[in-house]
Design an enzyme around this catalytic site. Structure first.
Site, PDB file in Angstrom:
ATOM      1  N   HIS A   1       0.854  -1.181   0.000  1.00 24.03           N
ATOM      2  CA  HIS A   1       0.000   0.000   0.000  1.00 24.03           C
ATOM      3  C   HIS A   1       0.891   1.232   0.000  1.00 24.03           C
ATOM      4  O   HIS A   1       2.024   1.212   0.495  1.00 24.03           O
ATOM      5  CB  HIS A   1      -0.883  -0.034   1.253  1.00 24.03           C
TER       6      HIS A   1
ATOM      7  N   ASP B   1       2.321  -4.364   8.031  1.00 24.86           N
ATOM      8  CA  ASP B   1       1.103  -3.588   7.865  1.00 24.86           C
ATOM      9  C   ASP B   1      -0.075  -4.552   7.975  1.00 24.86           C
ATOM     10  O   ASP B   1      -0.347  -5.315   7.049  1.00 24.86           O
ATOM     11  CB  ASP B   1       1.132  -2.884   6.504  1.00 24.86           C
TER      12      ASP B   1
ATOM     13  N   GLN C   1      -5.322  -4.972   6.841  1.00 24.38           N
ATOM     14  CA  GLN C   1      -6.304  -5.888   6.249  1.00 24.38           C
ATOM     15  C   GLN C   1      -6.320  -7.247   6.935  1.00 24.38           C
ATOM     16  O   GLN C   1      -6.995  -8.164   6.467  1.00 24.38           O
ATOM     17  CB  GLN C   1      -6.006  -6.079   4.755  1.00 24.38           C
TER      18      GLN C   1
ATOM     19  N   LYS D   1     -11.381  -0.191  10.140  1.00 24.97           N
ATOM     20  CA  LYS D   1     -11.525  -1.394   9.318  1.00 24.97           C
ATOM     21  C   LYS D   1     -11.959  -2.601  10.151  1.00 24.97           C
ATOM     22  O   LYS D   1     -12.019  -3.713   9.631  1.00 24.97           O
ATOM     23  CB  LYS D   1     -10.208  -1.703   8.602  1.00 24.97           C
TER      24      LYS D   1
ATOM     25  N   CYS E   1      -4.675   2.584  -3.831  1.00 22.67           N
ATOM     26  CA  CYS E   1      -3.405   3.017  -3.228  1.00 22.67           C
ATOM     27  C   CYS E   1      -2.308   1.977  -3.442  1.00 22.67           C
ATOM     28  O   CYS E   1      -1.437   1.766  -2.594  1.00 22.67           O
ATOM     29  CB  CYS E   1      -3.564   3.327  -1.752  1.00 22.67           C
TER      30      CYS E   1
END
Length: 415
Positions: free
Chosen positions: A130, A207, A210, A233, A373
Site C-alpha cells: 500500500h 502492515d 487488512q 476497518k 493506493c
C-alpha cells in the site's frame, strides 16, 4: 469451508448491530461491499463513544478532577485491551495510538528511519505494498541516502519467497510488508519474512490493516518488531490507528511529533520525554475513538476471530467462483484457499473499473474502483485500475448474488 460454517455465524442477528445496512437507495436495499476501505461501525461501539461524551467527557492525563480521572483510566485501559487483542504481552507500553495505519508507518519511518538509515542501507518492501508503506519508506530513503528494493510477486499473486531471500541481505535494515494485500487478497507468510529479516539483523514492520479486522493475529508469534492497523476497518471508529512495537525499540526511539502530554520536563534550554506510549502521543489524543476501539475489540472477540475469518473467506470463495464462471472477468490474486482473504479484485472485459463501480452504485451495490493506493502493483499487473468487492462479518451470499446481477447489467449496457 462449508455452508454450515457460514450458518454458525448468525449473520442476520449481527446485521441488527449495523442499522446502516437497513438503508435503501432509490428503493433498492444497500449492498455494502467496500469493507477493505472502511467497515461499518457496530452499535456497541457507537454506544460506548456516546457514553463517553455524555458521562465523562474530559481530557486525559491533565486534570485532577473526577471526569479527567475517568477518561484517563478508560484511555489507558483501551491501550491494554487492544494490546491484549493482538497478543502484545507488554500492554500499553507496546501499543501506541495514532490516527491510522499510515501515521503508524510514518511514526516508525521518521522516529526510527531518519536516525538509523544511511547510504548503503536497504529497505526491502513488496510489490504489493500500500502507498502508506511504499511512499513513506521511499521518501525516507531519499532523505537518508538508503535504497528501496521490492520483493516480486509471482503469476498467482503470491510473494516470490526465493526472491525475498535474494532481496533481504546483510545490508537490509528494515523489511516492511503487508500482512494481507488490499488489492490481491493475498495472505502473506509474514512470520517467514520476519525470520528472514532477523537472520540478517534487520527489523520487520508488518502492515496489518487488512488482517487484524478479520483473522486472529498474534504479533509475538509473528515476532514482528512493529505491527500497525486501523480502527475503522474493524467495526470501530475512524480517526484511530494502532502501532505495536517491541518495548526496547520504542524506548530507544525518539519522538517525531512534539507538544503537550508527551514530555517529562521542559525548560527554556531543553526538554525530556515521558514514558512509552505517551511520548509518541502529543496533544489531546483520540479519547472517544480509543473508547470506541476498546468496544470494537470486545465485540469482535465475542463473535470469534476464527469465525469471522471463515465467514469472510467463504463469501470470497463463493464470489470468486461466481465471477470466474462469467468468462469475461479477470480476477487478481490467488485462488481461494488459506492464503487468500475475504476480498476479490477483478475487471470486467472492456469496461473501466470506474464505469463498473458507477453502474454498481445505480443498483445500490457499493464496491471500490481505482488503484486502491497500490499504483505500482497495478502497473505490475498491466491495468490502470481494478474493481474490488470486499466482505465482512455482516455480508451474505445473497449480496454476492446481487453483485453478480449488477455486473450482468453493466455487461448488457456496454454490449
Amino acid at each position: 469451508m462449508s455452508q454450515q460454517n457460514l450458518e454458525s455465524l448468525d449473520v442476520e442477528r449481527l446485521r441488527e448491530d449495523f442499522p446502516i445496512l437497513e438503508r435503501e437507495l432509490d428503493g433498492k436495499p444497500l449492498v455494502y461491499l467496500d469493507n477493505a476501505a472502511t467497515t461499518q461501525t457496530a452499535d456497541p461501539v457507537v454506544d460506548a463513544m456516546s457514553d463517553y461524551y455524555r458521562r465523562y467527557n474530559a481530557n486525559v492525563h491533565r486534570g485532577i478532577h473526577h471526569l479527567s480521572q475517568e477518561a484517563s483510566i478508560a484511555y489507558e485501559e483501551a491501550h491494554d485491551r487492544v494490546a491484549e487483542f493482538v497478543g502484545a504481552s507488554g500492554g500499553r507500553e507496546e501499543m501506541i495510538f495514532t490516527k491510522n495505519t499510515t501515521e503508524s508507518e510514518n511514526l516508525v519511518a521518521y522516529a526510527w528511519g531518519m536516525r538509523e538509515l544511511g547510504p548503503g542501507d536497504e529497505v526491502v518492501l513488496t510489490e504489493m505494498e500500500h502507498h502508506a508503506s511504499l511512499v513513506t519508506w521511499q521518501q525516507i530513503a531519499e532523505r537518508t541516502g538508503a535504497d528501496c528494493t521490492y520483493i516480486q510477486i509471482d503469476e498467482t499473486g503470491r510473494l516470490d519467497m526465493d526472491h525475498a531471500r535474494e532481496c533481504i541481505t546483510d545490508d537490509t535494515a528494515m523489511v516492511s510488508a503487508v500482512h494481507v494485500s488490499n488489492t490481491l487478497g493475498t495472505v502473506n507468510p509474514v512470520s517467514e519474512l520476519v525470520d528472514i529479516a532477523h537472520d540478517h539483523d534487520a527489523l520487520a514492520f508488518i502492515d496489518g490493516a487488512q488482517a487484524v479486522p478479520n483473522r486472529p493475529v498474534d504479533v509475538e508469534a509473528i515476532d514482528a518488531d512493529f505491527y500497525a492497523f486501523s480502527g475503522h476497518k474493524m467495526a470501530g471508529p475512524t480517526g484511530i490507528g494502532c502501532l505495536y512495537g517491541k518495548a526496547h525499540l520504542l524506548e530507544e526511539m525518539e519522538p517525531y511529533l512534539y507538544g503537550g502530554g508527551m514530555i517529562r520536563k521542559v525548560t527554556f534550554e531543553e526538554s525530556t520525554w515521558g514514558d512509552v506510549p505517551w511520548k509518541f502521543e502529543p496533544g489531546t489524543p483520540p479519547i472517544a475513538e480509543a473508547v470506541g476501539l476498546h468496544a470494537a475489540v470486545d465485540y469482535l472477540e465475542e463473535i470469534g476471530m476464527d469465525r469471522i475469518r471463515d465467514h469472510e473467506e467463504e463469501l470470497a470463495e463463493y464470489a470468486y467462483e461466481r465471477l470466474a464462471a462469467e468468462g469475461d472477468i479477470e480476477i487478481y490474486g490467488p485462488e481461494p484457499g488459506p492464503d487468500r482473504s475475504g476480498l476479490v479484485g477483478f475487471n470486467l472485459e472492456s469496461v473501466h473499473a470506474h464505469d463498473l463501480a458507477s453502474i454498481m452504485n445505480d443498483h445500490a451495490v457499493a464496491i471500490r474502483a481505482g488503484d486502491h493506493c497500490t499504483q505500482p502493483l497495478h502497473d505490475r499487473l498491466g491495468v490502470a485500475a481494478s474493481a474490488r468487492a470486499s466482505f465482512y462479518l455482516y455480508n451474505t451470499r445473497e449480496e454476492v448474488d446481487a453483485l453478480v446481477d449488477a455486473i450482468d447489467s453493466a455487461r448488457q449496457l456496454f454490449a
